[in-house]
Design an enzyme around this catalytic site. Sequence first.
Site, PDB file in Angstrom:
ATOM      1  N   LYS A 188       6.900   2.956   3.759  1.00 14.98           N
ATOM      2  CA  LYS A 188       7.507   1.759   3.555  1.00 14.98           C
ATOM      3  C   LYS A 188       8.780   2.169   2.526  1.00 14.98           C
ATOM      4  CE  LYS A 188       3.437  -1.172   4.570  1.00 14.98           C
ATOM      5  NZ  LYS A 188       2.292  -1.823   4.179  1.00 14.98           N
ATOM      6  N   GLN A 191      -1.048  -2.769  -1.192  1.00 14.17           N
ATOM      7  CA  GLN A 191      -1.557  -2.116   0.057  1.00 14.17           C
ATOM      8  C   GLN A 191      -2.983  -2.504   0.279  1.00 14.17           C
ATOM      9  OE1 GLN A 191       0.387  -0.667   2.323  1.00 14.17           O
ATOM     10  NE2 GLN A 191      -1.191  -0.758   3.814  1.00 14.17           N
ATOM     11  N   ASP A 198       4.452  -9.910   2.000  1.00 14.98           N
ATOM     12  CA  ASP A 198       3.204  -9.858   3.282  1.00 14.98           C
ATOM     13  C   ASP A 198       2.775 -11.166   3.745  1.00 14.98           C
ATOM     14  OD1 ASP A 198       2.371  -7.230   3.621  1.00 14.98           O
ATOM     15  OD2 ASP A 198       1.405  -7.045   1.578  1.00 14.98           O
TER      16      ASP A 198
HETATM   17  N1  GUN Z   1      -2.858  -3.094   5.375  1.00 15.96           N
HETATM   18  C1  GUN Z   1      -2.666  -2.961   6.884  1.00 15.96           C
HETATM   19  N2  GUN Z   1      -1.589  -3.697   7.145  1.00 15.96           N
HETATM   20  C2  GUN Z   1      -0.925  -4.054   5.991  1.00 15.96           C
HETATM   21  C3  GUN Z   1       0.104  -4.914   5.478  1.00 15.96           C
HETATM   22  O1  GUN Z   1       1.048  -5.368   6.453  1.00 15.96           O
HETATM   23  N3  GUN Z   1       0.365  -5.161   4.240  1.00 15.96           N
HETATM   24  C4  GUN Z   1      -0.447  -4.645   3.377  1.00 15.96           C
HETATM   25  N4  GUN Z   1      -0.142  -5.052   2.039  1.00 15.96           N
HETATM   26  N5  GUN Z   1      -1.633  -3.846   3.577  1.00 15.96           N
HETATM   27  C5  GUN Z   1      -1.866  -3.687   4.800  1.00 15.96           C
END
Ligand code: GUN
Length: 290
Positions: free
Chosen positions: A51, A95, A118
Amino acid sequence: MMTIDGKQVAEKVLAECAEEIKALAAAGVTPGLAVVLVGEDPASQVYVSSKVKKCGEMGLHSRKIVLAADATQEELMAVVRELNADPAIHGILVQSPPPPHIDEDAVVRAIDPRKDVDGFHPENVAKLVLEDPSGFVPCTPAGCMRLIAESGISTVGAEAVVVGRSMIVGKPMAHLLVAKGSDATVTIAHSRTRDLAAVCRRADILIAAVGRPEMITADFVKDGAVVIDVGINRVKDESRKSGYRLTGDVAFEEVAPKCRAITPVPGGVGPMTIALLMSNTIKAAKLANG
Ligand code: GUN
């Protein structure tokens, strides 16, 4: 049978993002994303790094904040408060999943909903359900919808079955599919669903988001179905240097021949999640700058 190329569709989304980034730059705005990781889960480390790397490639400002696995709730909350107050940061992502001693729900609620790229904050969940476009839609389900649309597949009137009821994928995916304009008939199935295979066989569009490697076998799939595989599972593979390979929730080899279209793993939904994260961060930067 068509294999849906997630990398190619993601490139298209990222090209649109690049245009918007240029326009924002002309107005003196650089979108900024903060990615917070608690602990050392190897998969989460990869996701967080990719990311941040994509932000760099796109010319976005980013901050990567890593807390030790034994960081306290209060330490994490303090990081979120600091990022909420930082005008250079438009998007905040913690995350998931954090270590078990962390109250993730409290962390999500502490994020400024205008920076919640998110789409996990209750305010954004409500906006999704209300079909209010001012909110943030979770990146993975938004990416799945875009993949389906870009593949020329209509969801109108279709039987869609979403396997998995997580707040990250399953539930928002179901809401997007049933929303006006998408107009699918949606079933949310899960680990307690009776005769899961029979329920899945009803699907014109089957979304697999369970996190169980290759659980969706050919007997779960109707001829001519569209299958979107959200799973990214690490399975042991001694023949690989890393000691593992990635596999989806779908047994691709046996399912693919039955499908109208199917997403591979890797190279399907994964690249779309990051592309939509960039898109949401740009949306947050626009929101903050009128
Ligand atoms: N863990 C798995 N997918 C995601 C996501 O899209 N965002 C976040 N913050 N954690 C994740």
